[in-house]
Motif scaffolding. Structure first.
Motif, PDB file in Angstrom:
ATOM      1  N   TYR A 276      -4.169   3.709  -2.244  1.00  0.00           N
ATOM      2  CA  TYR A 276      -3.856   4.223  -0.913  1.00  0.00           C
ATOM      3  C   TYR A 276      -5.037   4.996  -0.331  1.00  0.00           C
ATOM      4  O   TYR A 276      -5.324   4.913   0.879  1.00  0.00           O
ATOM      5  CB  TYR A 276      -2.620   5.121  -0.991  1.00  0.00           C
ATOM      6  CG  TYR A 276      -2.153   5.594   0.365  1.00  0.00           C
ATOM      7  CD1 TYR A 276      -1.607   4.697   1.279  1.00  0.00           C
ATOM      8  CD2 TYR A 276      -2.275   6.929   0.742  1.00  0.00           C
ATOM      9  CE1 TYR A 276      -1.186   5.113   2.524  1.00  0.00           C
ATOM     10  CE2 TYR A 276      -1.850   7.357   1.990  1.00  0.00           C
ATOM     11  CZ  TYR A 276      -1.312   6.449   2.888  1.00  0.00           C
ATOM     12  OH  TYR A 276      -0.900   6.874   4.127  1.00  0.00           O
TER      13      TYR A 276
ATOM     14  N   GLN B  91       1.118   5.468  -1.913  1.00  0.00           N
ATOM     15  CA  GLN B  91       0.663   6.486  -0.978  1.00  0.00           C
ATOM     16  C   GLN B  91       0.657   7.885  -1.606  1.00  0.00           C
ATOM     17  O   GLN B  91      -0.027   8.781  -1.116  1.00  0.00           O
ATOM     18  CB  GLN B  91       1.521   6.479   0.280  1.00  0.00           C
ATOM     19  CG  GLN B  91       2.974   6.849   0.050  1.00  0.00           C
ATOM     20  CD  GLN B  91       3.757   6.864   1.350  1.00  0.00           C
ATOM     21  OE1 GLN B  91       3.159   7.110   2.389  1.00  0.00           O
ATOM     22  NE2 GLN B  91       5.049   6.590   1.288  1.00  0.00           N
TER      23      GLN B  91
ATOM     24  N   VAL C 175       0.829  -1.202   0.000  1.00  0.00           N
ATOM     25  CA  VAL C 175       0.000   0.000   0.000  1.00  0.00           C
ATOM     26  C   VAL C 175       0.865   1.254   0.000  1.00  0.00           C
ATOM     27  O   VAL C 175       0.549   2.260  -0.633  1.00  0.00           O
ATOM     28  CB  VAL C 175      -0.944  -0.010   1.225  1.00  0.00           C
ATOM     29  CG1 VAL C 175      -1.693   1.312   1.344  1.00  0.00           C
ATOM     30  CG2 VAL C 175      -1.929  -1.154   1.114  1.00  0.00           C
ATOM     31  N   LEU C 176       2.004   1.199   0.714  1.00  0.00           N
ATOM     32  CA  LEU C 176       2.892   2.366   0.801  1.00  0.00           C
ATOM     33  C   LEU C 176       3.425   2.774  -0.570  1.00  0.00           C
ATOM     34  O   LEU C 176       3.763   3.935  -0.798  1.00  0.00           O
ATOM     35  CB  LEU C 176       4.070   2.052   1.736  1.00  0.00           C
ATOM     36  CG  LEU C 176       3.720   1.955   3.231  1.00  0.00           C
ATOM     37  CD1 LEU C 176       4.933   1.501   4.026  1.00  0.00           C
ATOM     38  CD2 LEU C 176       3.223   3.300   3.737  1.00  0.00           C
TER      39      LEU C 176
ATOM     40  N   THR D 165      -2.760  -5.056  -3.491  1.00  0.00           N
ATOM     41  CA  THR D 165      -1.426  -4.487  -3.697  1.00  0.00           C
ATOM     42  C   THR D 165      -0.347  -5.554  -3.817  1.00  0.00           C
ATOM     43  O   THR D 165       0.737  -5.287  -4.331  1.00  0.00           O
ATOM     44  CB  THR D 165      -1.058  -3.554  -2.528  1.00  0.00           C
ATOM     45  OG1 THR D 165      -1.033  -4.313  -1.312  1.00  0.00           O
ATOM     46  CG2 THR D 165      -2.069  -2.439  -2.399  1.00  0.00           C
TER      47      THR D 165
END
Length: 466
Positions: free
Chosen positions: A355, A346, A342-343, A412
């Motif tokens: 995100y 972002q 997910v990062l 993801t």
């Protein structure tokens, strides 16, 4: 001259201490001959033992250890020893009652039956102690000497001796007292918390005691304690046990009810006329009133279902709190440390970027679970159906948001080559989940609407009648 007096005083003190040790040793052993010899050597030895700061006289020790002949010798030579109390306010009769030494009990009560009324620091007299310990032989002797002491209430909690027997699971002593003493007026006595012996027996799941109370005594099965709880309420709210079904059947057969059902079940008991009467406006009004009352006494299937749901939620308060706390912890942890996949996204804050969706779903789950915790600790009555409906809706939102957060996290980690297949399976799972949640939400919303409409109709009909 002064040094000689001092020397004699020290010798006297040494002799006295030695004799006290000898008296203590003779008491421990129950050695009557040694006691007589010590008294002959020092006639004041028993008087000095009564003046000690510890309060435990040789008679206390002898009564505790069951040295009957030693006890008789002591009280014969010094009767006032019997009324001496130790540091806990216990007499020798208290200690003998606790240990069940019947012979010593006979000797002490023969000396002074009024000692049955002496109380220790907990407010218990010797008969209370005997009942608490289940000493039936002692009870026989004490009741024969002074049965009135058995009717004394404990000073701190207002309990009777029957409360003590039930509280300490002494069924045999309880049965003996009920069958040999006229305790019918004490059967329904309440302690300082308003609990009868039936409340205590049900709370502790004492099937034998409950059966005896319901079958052999005039116990009031629907008596309420200081919290307004009947014996049936105590059973419902107590810990779960394999004996619950049996106890519930016993209480129901005796006519026991929950506190919420007592007043509706006792109202409107006037008989309805069965012979034909001319139809008139007044008769129609009476018949409609009777039918409405009958419907109140006999709830419909839907009403029974609602009541069961209310009771279920009240029982599941702790479970809801645990689940909500767990979801809140998961949401808090995921918010601070999102999954590595997910990062990566972002900085892509498009309307429905990965995100962005992760933040929305996770925050919704976190806030919903916090709302459940806040509502549960707010003191709002759990049995309110509106409150129950709100809690269920918020819990569905929290659980669904957690599921969607999981779906985004899995998305993801999916490779581009496998994205179509895995994403399709994931999407189908999410659609099925949302469909089930929507159906449940619609069902319970409809149920709430029906309940509200029925209540509104009742209020309207009462207004028209007025």
């Amino acid at each position: 001259m002064y040094s000689v007096s001092k020397h004699l005083f020290l010798i006297s003190q040494t002799i006295t201490k030695k004799m006290e040790k000898d008296l203590y040793r003779a008491t421990i052993e129950g050695n009557v001959e040694a006691l007589i010899k010590l008294i002959q050597e020092d006639p004041l030895i028993l008087d000095r033992s009564m003046a000690t700061t510890f309060g435990e006289t040789p008679l206390h020790v002898a009564a505790l250890l069951g040295h009957q002949q030693f006890t008789i010798e002591l009280v014969t030579r010094k009767p006032e020893l019997a009324r001496e109390l130790d540091s806990r306010g216990s007499s020798a009769l208290h200690l003998a009652s606790a240990k069940g030494h019947v012979g010593i009990i006979k000797a002490l009560v023969a000396l002074d039956p009024d000692m049955c009324f002496l109380r220790d620091k907990d407010g218990r007299n010797p008969i209370h102690i005997a009942g608490q310990k289940g000493r039936i032989g002692v009870l026989k002797e004490l009741l024969g000497a002074e049965s009135g002491a058995a009717r004394a209430l404990l000073q701190l909690r207002g309990e009777t001796i029957l409360h003590l027997c039930v509280d300490y699971c002494q069924f045999d002593a309880f049965q003996f007292l009920v069958e040999n003493v006229d305790f019918q007026d004490l059967i329904n006595c309440k302690d300082s918390n308003g609990n009868t012996i039936l409340h205590l027996a049900v709370a502790d799941k004492q099937i034998k005691t409950i059966d005896y109370l319901l079958d052999k005594t005039n116990i009031e099965v629907n008596s309420a304690n200081a919290n307004g709880q009947t014996a049936m309420d105590i059973l419902v709210q107590s810990r779960r046990d394999k004996s619950d079904i049996e106890i519930s059947e016993m209480l129901q057969n005796a006519g026991a009810l929950k506190s919420t059902h007592i007043f509706p079940s006792t109202k409107h008991k006037s008989p309805i006329q069965t012979f034909p009467t001319p139809l008139s406006k007044s008769n129609i009004t009476i018949q409609s009133a009777n039918s409405s009352l009958a419907s109140q006494d006999h709830p419909t299937t839907w009403e029974q279902y609602f009541n069961k749901q209310d009771e279920w939620l009240e029982k599941q308060r702790d479970s809801l709190m645990v689940v909500a706390s767990l979801i809140a912890s998961m949401g808090f942890t995921a918010g601070l440390t999102p999954p590595p996949g997910v990062l990566t996204f972002q900085h892509r804050l498009s309307a429905w970027g990965i995100y962005c969706r992760f933040l929305i779903y996770n925050t919704t789950s976190f806030i919903s679970s916090l709302s459940i915790i806040l509502l549960l600790v707010s003191g709002i009555p759990v049995r309110r159906r509106v409150f129950m409906w709100i809690l269920m809706v918020i819990m569905w939102i929290a659980v669904s948001s957690t599921a969607l957060t999981y779906a985004v996290s899995i998305e993801t980690h999916t490779n581009s080559n496998e994205f179509t297949t895995k994403y399709g399976v994931l999407l189908i799972g999410v659609i099925i989940w949302l469909f089930l949640m929507t159906m449940l939400l619609v069902f319970h919303t409809a149920r709430f609407g029906v309940m509200f409409a029925k209540k509104f109709k009742k209020v309207s009909s009462r207004g028209d009648n007025v």
